[in-house]
Structures are given as C-alpha cells and as structure tokens.
Design a protein around this motif. Sequence first.
Motif, PDB file in Angstrom:
ATOM      1  N   GLY A  66     -18.162   4.636  -5.128  1.00  0.00           N
ATOM      2  CA  GLY A  66     -18.867   5.729  -5.779  1.00  0.00           C
ATOM      3  C   GLY A  66     -19.900   6.337  -4.857  1.00  0.00           C
ATOM      4  N   VAL A  67     -21.100   6.591  -5.391  1.00  0.00           N
ATOM      5  CA  VAL A  67     -22.187   7.184  -4.603  1.00  0.00           C
ATOM      6  C   VAL A  67     -23.379   6.232  -4.640  1.00  0.00           C
ATOM      7  CG1 VAL A  67     -23.804   9.113  -4.403  1.00  0.00           C
ATOM      8  CG2 VAL A  67     -21.430   9.541  -5.072  1.00  0.00           C
ATOM      9  N   LEU A  68     -23.809   5.817  -3.452  1.00  0.00           N
ATOM     10  CA  LEU A  68     -24.976   4.959  -3.337  1.00  0.00           C
ATOM     11  C   LEU A  68     -26.207   5.850  -3.170  1.00  0.00           C
ATOM     12  CD1 LEU A  68     -26.124   2.064  -3.068  1.00  0.00           C
ATOM     13  CD2 LEU A  68     -25.808   2.308  -0.589  1.00  0.00           C
ATOM     14  N   GLU A  98     -29.521   2.526  -6.083  1.00  0.00           N
ATOM     15  CA  GLU A  98     -28.604   2.313  -7.200  1.00  0.00           C
ATOM     16  C   GLU A  98     -27.228   2.866  -6.857  1.00  0.00           C
ATOM     17  OE1 GLU A  98     -27.423   0.585 -10.275  1.00  0.00           O
ATOM     18  OE2 GLU A  98     -29.617   0.718 -10.218  1.00  0.00           O
ATOM     19  N   MET A  99     -26.204   2.151  -7.334  1.00  0.00           N
ATOM     20  CA  MET A  99     -24.820   2.596  -7.158  1.00  0.00           C
ATOM     21  C   MET A  99     -24.347   3.295  -8.428  1.00  0.00           C
ATOM     22  SD  MET A  99     -21.924   2.766  -5.524  1.00  0.00           S
ATOM     23  CE  MET A  99     -21.938   1.548  -4.212  1.00  0.00           C
ATOM     24  N   PHE A 100     -23.828   4.510  -8.275  1.00  0.00           N
ATOM     25  CA  PHE A 100     -23.194   5.235  -9.378  1.00  0.00           C
ATOM     26  C   PHE A 100     -21.700   5.244  -9.086  1.00  0.00           C
ATOM     27  CE2 PHE A 100     -27.546   6.633  -9.541  1.00  0.00           C
ATOM     28  CZ  PHE A 100     -27.817   6.758 -10.895  1.00  0.00           C
ATOM     29  N   SER A 101     -20.948   4.549  -9.936  1.00  0.00           N
ATOM     30  CA  SER A 101     -19.527   4.336  -9.667  1.00  0.00           C
ATOM     31  C   SER A 101     -18.667   5.519 -10.104  1.00  0.00           C
ATOM     32  CB  SER A 101     -19.044   3.072 -10.383  1.00  0.00           C
ATOM     33  OG  SER A 101     -19.787   1.950  -9.966  1.00  0.00           O
ATOM     34  N   TYR A 102     -17.520   5.694  -9.378  1.00  0.00           N
ATOM     35  CA  TYR A 102     -16.528   6.688  -9.794  1.00  0.00           C
ATOM     36  C   TYR A 102     -15.775   6.134 -10.997  1.00  0.00           C
ATOM     37  CZ  TYR A 102     -17.113   8.883  -5.189  1.00  0.00           C
ATOM     38  OH  TYR A 102     -17.609   9.489  -4.070  1.00  0.00           O
ATOM     39  N   PRO A 103     -15.680   6.901 -12.075  1.00  0.00           N
ATOM     40  CA  PRO A 103     -14.874   6.451 -13.211  1.00  0.00           C
ATOM     41  C   PRO A 103     -13.404   6.828 -12.980  1.00  0.00           C
ATOM     42  CG  PRO A 103     -15.942   8.502 -13.766  1.00  0.00           C
ATOM     43  CD  PRO A 103     -16.404   8.148 -12.365  1.00  0.00           C
ATOM     44  N   ASP A 104     -12.503   6.138 -13.657  1.00  0.00           N
ATOM     45  CA  ASP A 104     -11.091   6.513 -13.668  1.00  0.00           C
ATOM     46  C   ASP A 104     -10.815   7.192 -15.005  1.00  0.00           C
ATOM     47  OD1 ASP A 104     -10.176   3.427 -12.060  1.00  0.00           O
ATOM     48  OD2 ASP A 104     -10.590   5.394 -11.176  1.00  0.00           O
ATOM     49  N   ALA A 105      -9.913   8.127 -15.016  1.00  0.00           N
ATOM     50  CA  ALA A 105      -9.599   8.841 -16.254  1.00  0.00           C
ATOM     51  C   ALA A 105      -8.146   8.619 -16.625  1.00  0.00           C
ATOM     52  CB  ALA A 105      -9.880  10.326 -16.097  1.00  0.00           C
ATOM     53  N   ASP A 106      -7.891   8.380 -17.918  1.00  0.00           N
ATOM     54  CA  ASP A 106      -6.511   8.227 -18.362  1.00  0.00           C
ATOM     55  C   ASP A 106      -5.886   9.601 -18.554  1.00  0.00           C
ATOM     56  OD1 ASP A 106      -7.490   9.261 -20.712  1.00  0.00           O
ATOM     57  OD2 ASP A 106      -7.383   7.379 -21.835  1.00  0.00           O
ATOM     58  N   ASP A 107      -4.635   9.633 -19.060  1.00  0.00           N
ATOM     59  CA  ASP A 107      -3.923  10.905 -19.162  1.00  0.00           C
ATOM     60  C   ASP A 107      -4.493  11.828 -20.236  1.00  0.00           C
ATOM     61  OD1 ASP A 107      -1.055   9.550 -21.025  1.00  0.00           O
ATOM     62  OD2 ASP A 107      -3.214   9.356 -21.276  1.00  0.00           O
ATOM     63  N   ARG A 108      -5.425  11.320 -21.036  1.00  0.00           N
ATOM     64  CA  ARG A 108      -6.051  12.160 -22.050  1.00  0.00           C
ATOM     65  C   ARG A 108      -7.444  12.618 -21.613  1.00  0.00           C
ATOM     66  NH1 ARG A 108      -4.636   9.174 -27.827  1.00  0.00           N
ATOM     67  NH2 ARG A 108      -2.374   9.195 -27.612  1.00  0.00           N
ATOM     68  N   GLY A 109      -7.842  12.231 -20.403  1.00  0.00           N
ATOM     69  CA  GLY A 109      -9.132  12.651 -19.896  1.00  0.00           C
ATOM     70  C   GLY A 109     -10.279  11.797 -20.346  1.00  0.00           C
ATOM     71  N   ARG A 110      -9.957  10.675 -21.051  1.00  0.00           N
ATOM     72  CA  ARG A 110     -11.031   9.795 -21.478  1.00  0.00           C
ATOM     73  C   ARG A 110     -11.486   8.949 -20.303  1.00  0.00           C
ATOM     74  NH1 ARG A 110      -8.088   7.094 -26.530  1.00  0.00           N
ATOM     75  NH2 ARG A 110      -6.599   6.793 -24.840  1.00  0.00           N
ATOM     76  N   VAL A 111     -12.819   8.678 -20.240  1.00  0.00           N
ATOM     77  CA  VAL A 111     -13.380   7.930 -19.121  1.00  0.00           C
ATOM     78  C   VAL A 111     -13.195   6.445 -19.362  1.00  0.00           C
ATOM     79  CG1 VAL A 111     -15.488   7.371 -17.858  1.00  0.00           C
ATOM     80  CG2 VAL A 111     -15.057   9.716 -18.611  1.00  0.00           C
ATOM     81  N   ILE A 112     -12.576   5.768 -18.409  1.00  0.00           N
ATOM     82  CA  ILE A 112     -12.423   4.320 -18.473  1.00  0.00           C
ATOM     83  C   ILE A 112     -12.831   3.776 -17.120  1.00  0.00           C
ATOM     84  CG2 ILE A 112     -10.538   4.432 -20.138  1.00  0.00           C
ATOM     85  CD1 ILE A 112      -8.599   3.917 -17.842  1.00  0.00           C
TER      86      ILE A 112
END
Length: 214
Positions: A66-68, A98-112
Amino acid sequence: MALNARLDHRNPLVFDTHELGRRPGALQRLTRTVDAPQDLGVAGVVGVPEGAPVELELRLESVMEGVLVTGTARAKAEGECVRCLEPLELELEADFQEMFSYPDADDRGRVIAEPGDDAEDDEDRLLLEDGLFDLEPVLRDAVVLALPMQPVCQEDCPGLCSECGARLADDPDHHHDAVDIRWAALQGLAGTMKDGEKDEMSGAEAGVDEKQEK
C-alpha cells in the motif's frame, strides 16, 4: 480490518495518493497546514485548541502492500500546570508512521481484504479508499503520545501552598509557622499541669488565710 467509509477529498486531513501511483518505491512529499480537529489531545489536561493551525510534513512511499505514510505534526498545545494550576502553552512536535493498505475489490465493487495471519493485526489495518486516506486517527494517536500526561509550567514549579493555596513561585519566602502535632500534645499537657499547679497554690493560699484568721 478498518474500513474508511465515504472519505471526503475536501477534508483537509484526507489525502489523495493517485499522483503517487502504485509503483513500489515511488515517493511523494507534502506539506500542509490544517485546522486542528476537535478534542486533539488529552481531554481535560492538555491539547491543541480546536481550529488552531497544525503544520504537517508528510512523506508518502508506495510499497507492495500500500502506501507508507511518515510524517511530523507541529502545533501549539494549551493546558494547565498540574502543580500551580496556571495556564500554560507548549510547542508540540509529534512524529508518526502508518501503513495504509491497498484493498482488493470483488466483482461487485465491494471492498474486501485478504485475511491476515494475525486476526488482531487484520482488524487494526487501515485501508485506502479509492486512493484516499484519512490521517486524523493517526494524528490523534501521535499527538496524545507526544503530549505530557502531567504538564508543568516549568520543571521546578513549586506548586501551591498546601495550607492556603498561595502560588509559591510568586512568593518564595511564603511559609506558615507550624507546630509538630507531637509537641502540640506535650504543650497541651504542660498547660494542664500548670493549671493544676495554680489550683493547688490557690488552695494552699486559702488555707493559710483561714489559719491566720483563726
């Protein structure tokens, strides 16, 4: 995991990382002066007044996860001396990372997010939302850690007189004549004895007078 919901890019404590990109090693430096949010500090003890300027220096680094974010916040905090209760002001400098992580998105665009090895660590993670992150919770934690839990107006502040409440720094020679309670008890006993001796003497004198009359 900690999800950032509906971040507003107009919020001065929300930062955009789109210009940084997702290439590991990319860097971006930012400086920004923001108004302090409400309750920034230790409630009832010391803190940065709401609306006071807070100077931020940030270093954003793109990494695989992500972004540190590494930075420093500078501001003036206000409080009350715990010894003499006088108002005080101190320069605050709080460092944070602080680390801000990249989220992954499912095929419906929900953040997981991928489950972590440690459930507690996973819950504490902060996530980017559409390339945005909110610095406020990180700033709050950093400020609280940087502020003294027992602020004093000066290191050698003598405080207040325990008997009358006078500020001792204003009157270095201030004192009260105190009697040790142990001596006070003896003095009381001595006084009682003296009273008894007076009574005996009065009785003796009365007897002498009666004899003389006879």
